[in-house]
Design an enzyme around this catalytic site. Structure first.
Site, PDB file in Angstrom:
ATOM      1  N   ARG A   1     -57.019 -34.489  -6.749  1.00  0.00           N
ATOM      2  CA  ARG A   1     -56.452 -34.939  -8.025  1.00  0.00           C
ATOM      3  C   ARG A   1     -55.817 -36.309  -7.829  1.00  0.00           C
ATOM      4  O   ARG A   1     -55.073 -36.534  -6.885  1.00  0.00           O
ATOM      5  CB  ARG A   1     -55.388 -33.951  -8.490  1.00  0.00           C
ATOM      6  CG  ARG A   1     -54.689 -34.397  -9.770  1.00  0.00           C
ATOM      7  CD  ARG A   1     -53.576 -33.460 -10.142  1.00  0.00           C
ATOM      8  NE  ARG A   1     -54.076 -32.171 -10.567  1.00  0.00           N
ATOM      9  CZ  ARG A   1     -53.389 -31.032 -10.449  1.00  0.00           C
ATOM     10  NH1 ARG A   1     -52.204 -31.031  -9.888  1.00  0.00           N
ATOM     11  NH2 ARG A   1     -53.904 -29.898 -10.871  1.00  0.00           N
TER      12      ARG A   1
ATOM     13  N   TYR B   1     -48.848 -22.357 -15.553  1.00  0.00           N
ATOM     14  CA  TYR B   1     -48.079 -23.611 -15.633  1.00  0.00           C
ATOM     15  C   TYR B   1     -48.786 -24.688 -16.470  1.00  0.00           C
ATOM     16  O   TYR B   1     -48.172 -25.316 -17.344  1.00  0.00           O
ATOM     17  CB  TYR B   1     -47.852 -24.101 -14.201  1.00  0.00           C
ATOM     18  CG  TYR B   1     -47.068 -25.372 -14.065  1.00  0.00           C
ATOM     19  CD1 TYR B   1     -45.701 -25.402 -14.332  1.00  0.00           C
ATOM     20  CD2 TYR B   1     -47.679 -26.548 -13.629  1.00  0.00           C
ATOM     21  CE1 TYR B   1     -44.970 -26.575 -14.180  1.00  0.00           C
ATOM     22  CE2 TYR B   1     -46.955 -27.724 -13.470  1.00  0.00           C
ATOM     23  CZ  TYR B   1     -45.604 -27.726 -13.756  1.00  0.00           C
ATOM     24  OH  TYR B   1     -44.881 -28.893 -13.597  1.00  0.00           O
TER      25      TYR B   1
ATOM     26  N   ASN C   1     -47.744 -35.399  -8.846  1.00  0.00           N
ATOM     27  CA  ASN C   1     -46.719 -35.012  -7.851  1.00  0.00           C
ATOM     28  C   ASN C   1     -45.641 -36.060  -7.609  1.00  0.00           C
ATOM     29  O   ASN C   1     -45.943 -37.191  -7.255  1.00  0.00           O
ATOM     30  CB  ASN C   1     -47.376 -34.754  -6.500  1.00  0.00           C
ATOM     31  CG  ASN C   1     -48.370 -33.638  -6.581  1.00  0.00           C
ATOM     32  OD1 ASN C   1     -48.014 -32.491  -6.758  1.00  0.00           O
ATOM     33  ND2 ASN C   1     -49.649 -33.992  -6.499  1.00  0.00           N
TER      34      ASN C   1
HETATM   35  P1  NAD Z   1     -36.843 -28.836 -10.525  1.00  0.00           P
HETATM   36  O1  NAD Z   1     -37.200 -27.398 -10.340  1.00  0.00           O
HETATM   37  O2  NAD Z   1     -36.179 -29.540  -9.409  1.00  0.00           O
HETATM   38  O3  NAD Z   1     -35.955 -29.010 -11.832  1.00  0.00           O
HETATM   39  C1  NAD Z   1     -36.106 -28.224 -12.986  1.00  0.00           C
HETATM   40  C2  NAD Z   1     -34.730 -27.717 -13.365  1.00  0.00           C
HETATM   41  O4  NAD Z   1     -34.841 -26.978 -14.586  1.00  0.00           O
HETATM   42  C3  NAD Z   1     -34.134 -26.761 -12.324  1.00  0.00           C
HETATM   43  O5  NAD Z   1     -32.905 -27.267 -11.842  1.00  0.00           O
HETATM   44  C4  NAD Z   1     -33.953 -25.474 -13.080  1.00  0.00           C
HETATM   45  O6  NAD Z   1     -32.782 -24.752 -12.707  1.00  0.00           O
HETATM   46  C5  NAD Z   1     -33.885 -25.951 -14.512  1.00  0.00           C
HETATM   47  N1  NAD Z   1     -34.212 -24.882 -15.451  1.00  0.00           N
HETATM   48  C6  NAD Z   1     -35.207 -23.970 -15.358  1.00  0.00           C
HETATM   49  N2  NAD Z   1     -35.154 -23.127 -16.384  1.00  0.00           N
HETATM   50  C7  NAD Z   1     -34.096 -23.513 -17.152  1.00  0.00           C
HETATM   51  C8  NAD Z   1     -33.528 -23.003 -18.332  1.00  0.00           C
HETATM   52  N3  NAD Z   1     -34.027 -21.911 -18.922  1.00  0.00           N
HETATM   53  N4  NAD Z   1     -32.443 -23.620 -18.847  1.00  0.00           N
HETATM   54  C9  NAD Z   1     -31.902 -24.711 -18.231  1.00  0.00           C
HETATM   55  N5  NAD Z   1     -32.413 -25.220 -17.087  1.00  0.00           N
HETATM   56  C10 NAD Z   1     -33.502 -24.629 -16.557  1.00  0.00           C
HETATM   57  O7  NAD Z   1     -38.200 -29.542 -10.945  1.00  0.00           O
HETATM   58  P2  NAD Z   1     -38.537 -31.111 -11.054  1.00  0.00           P
HETATM   59  O8  NAD Z   1     -39.465 -31.409  -9.954  1.00  0.00           O
HETATM   60  O9  NAD Z   1     -37.322 -31.900 -11.204  1.00  0.00           O
HETATM   61  O10 NAD Z   1     -39.374 -31.110 -12.416  1.00  0.00           O
HETATM   62  C11 NAD Z   1     -38.830 -31.563 -13.650  1.00  0.00           C
HETATM   63  C12 NAD Z   1     -39.908 -31.506 -14.716  1.00  0.00           C
HETATM   64  O11 NAD Z   1     -41.028 -32.290 -14.318  1.00  0.00           O
HETATM   65  C13 NAD Z   1     -40.442 -30.089 -14.984  1.00  0.00           C
HETATM   66  O12 NAD Z   1     -40.758 -29.973 -16.343  1.00  0.00           O
HETATM   67  C14 NAD Z   1     -41.736 -30.072 -14.189  1.00  0.00           C
HETATM   68  O13 NAD Z   1     -42.662 -29.141 -14.690  1.00  0.00           O
HETATM   69  C15 NAD Z   1     -42.208 -31.504 -14.363  1.00  0.00           C
HETATM   70  N6  NAD Z   1     -43.138 -31.924 -13.297  1.00  0.00           N
HETATM   71  C16 NAD Z   1     -42.681 -32.105 -12.027  1.00  0.00           C
HETATM   72  C17 NAD Z   1     -43.570 -32.509 -11.044  1.00  0.00           C
HETATM   73  C18 NAD Z   1     -43.116 -32.732  -9.625  1.00  0.00           C
HETATM   74  O14 NAD Z   1     -43.932 -33.110  -8.786  1.00  0.00           O
HETATM   75  N7  NAD Z   1     -41.864 -32.520  -9.281  1.00  0.00           N
HETATM   76  C19 NAD Z   1     -44.919 -32.723 -11.343  1.00  0.00           C
HETATM   77  C20 NAD Z   1     -45.345 -32.496 -12.644  1.00  0.00           C
HETATM   78  C21 NAD Z   1     -44.446 -32.135 -13.628  1.00  0.00           C
END
Ligand code: NAD
Length: 350
Positions: free
Chosen positions: A301, A162, A191
């Site tokens: 972190r 990741y 987070n």
């Molecule tokens: P989430 O899993 O709720 O949302 C991500 C969405 O992306 C999901 O609904 C999933 O179905 C969609 N997705 C995955 N693959 C896909 C594809 N090939 N085509 C279209 N849609 C696709 O996650 P989140 O918590 O909302 O995270 C959003 C972003 O923020 C991500 O990039 C994640 O890595 C980043 N992030 C989140 C956190 C956190 O704490 N939630 C922390 C650091 C980074």
């Protein structure tokens, strides 16, 4: 928005097309609602999940089910867009990140195709959601952490799977600016938690998982909770409203073009103290069982917010206790709805 930083609402016409990828998920769902609340009339929300699984489905928004790993779908997604926000990724909490590294790495396809399609479509601003997992893990081996500042991503030793995907996608964004003058913006989220996100099924993160476990204990009468690791690991948690506000400001600050920036709370807490907080909100006390072989990630972190304070004069600041109360209430409602046989949105199973 109370600050004077430029935002979409102050810079754009309300009929400019905004595209949000990953909008069936937690953060992008809230971002979609945010832009709709600001009066934007053309928003295209995209996710690969079927619509009935989206956490938020915003009326009046063009909501499409497309898999953005594929180039043609990315071209379709960004047609006519002025701004693109990429929050689509195959991700979850520690359990998911440690067990599904290939899936995490494959998200590089989404950003690679979406960025190129956006470039070809003449998109003005492109936002990428990076993560604190991009930071060098050697700096996160002690629960009494030194907060991570932006330069701590290098020399690179990101979280396996990741974290490396995030770092590499950041570089793509940076080079599209350096070589092609496309304006890209990169936030490293620490987070994020709050209502309308994963709370069970394997992708949920610590605040939602612990909340669900406390509710389950109350419902079942088995007054125990299992905790991954020894509970001494520390983290900071940012409430979803702060995250959305930060994304909007970062994406409209020209000083931040192609410049990764922390977007996270600096309120550090141990997992043990987070459990106590949830217990206190619920009005219970549970017997703790520590699962020392469960995935627990780095020892500590936190987010160093010097840079964001300097550039935006702001940092995520909703006290954890307040955000956790809102999160608790939402998860409790979801739990009750599910028990009553009502449909509840969900992450894709893994
Ligand atoms: P989430 O899993 O709720 O949302 C991500 C969405 O992306 C999901 O609904 C999933 O179905 C969609 N997705 C995955 N693959 C896909 C594809 N090939 N085509 C279209 N849609 C696709 O996650 P989140 O918590 O909302 O995270 C959003 C972003 O923020 C991500 O990039 C994640 O890595 C980043 N992030 C989140 C956190 C956190 O704490 N939630 C922390 C650091 C980074």
């Amino acid at each position: 928005m109370t600050l004077n930083n430029p935002t979409a609402a102050s810079m754009r016409n309300k009929d400019d097309l905004i595209v949000i990828a990953g909008a069936g998920g937690f953060i992008a769902g809230a971002l979609t609602q945010h832009f709709a609340d600001q009066g934007f009339t053309k928003i295209r929300a995209i996710d690969k999940k079927p619509l009935y699984k989206w956490y938020q489905w915003v009326p009046g928004v063009e909501s499409l089910c497309l898999d953005l790993e594929y180039r043609d779908n990315c071209h379709r997604a960004v047609e006519g867009a002025v701004e693109v926000y990429n929050l689509a990724a195959d991700m979850g909490g520690m359990g998911f990140i440690e067990n599904f590294r290939v899936e995490c790495l494959r998200s590089i396809l989404i950003n690679t195709h979406l960025l190129q399609a956006s470039y070809e479509a003449g998109v003005d601003r492109y936002f990428f959601s990076s993560s604190a997992c991009a930071y060098n893990i050697d700096l996160q081996q002690d629960p009494n952490v030194r907060a991570l500042k932006e330069s701590d991503a290098y020399p690179a030793n990101a979280e396996r799977g990741y974290g490396w995907e995030k770092l590499m996608s950041e570089i793509f964004c940076q080079e599209y600016w350096a070589e092609r003058k496309m304006k890209t913006f990169i936030a490293r989220f620490h987070n994020v938690y709050g209502p309308y996100g994963s709370w069970d099924g394997g992708r949920e993160k610590a605040p939602a998982a612990l909340t669900r476990k406390v509710i389950e204990a109350q419902e079942s009468g088995v007054m125990e909770i299992d905790i991954w690791g020894d509970g001494a690991q520390t983290r900071s948690f940012m409430f979803i409203d702060d995250c959305v506000k930060g994304i909007d400001m970062i994406s409209h600050c020209d000083e931040l073009i192609a410049t990764p920036i922390n977007l996270g709370s600096s309120e550090l807490i141990s997992i043990n103290d987070l459990v106590s907080m949830v217990e206190d909100i619920a009005g219970v006390q549970l017997e703790r069982e520590y699962k020392l072989d469960a995935p627990m990630g780095v020892a500590g972190r936190n987010s160093d917010n010097t840079f964001i304070q300097q550039v935006l004069g702001w940092e995520p600041d909703l006290p954890l206790r307040e955000g956790m109360e809102q999160t608790y209430n939402w998860i409790q409602q979801q739990y009750a709805d599910r028990a009553a046989g009502l449909p509840t949105p969900a992450a894709d199973e893994k």
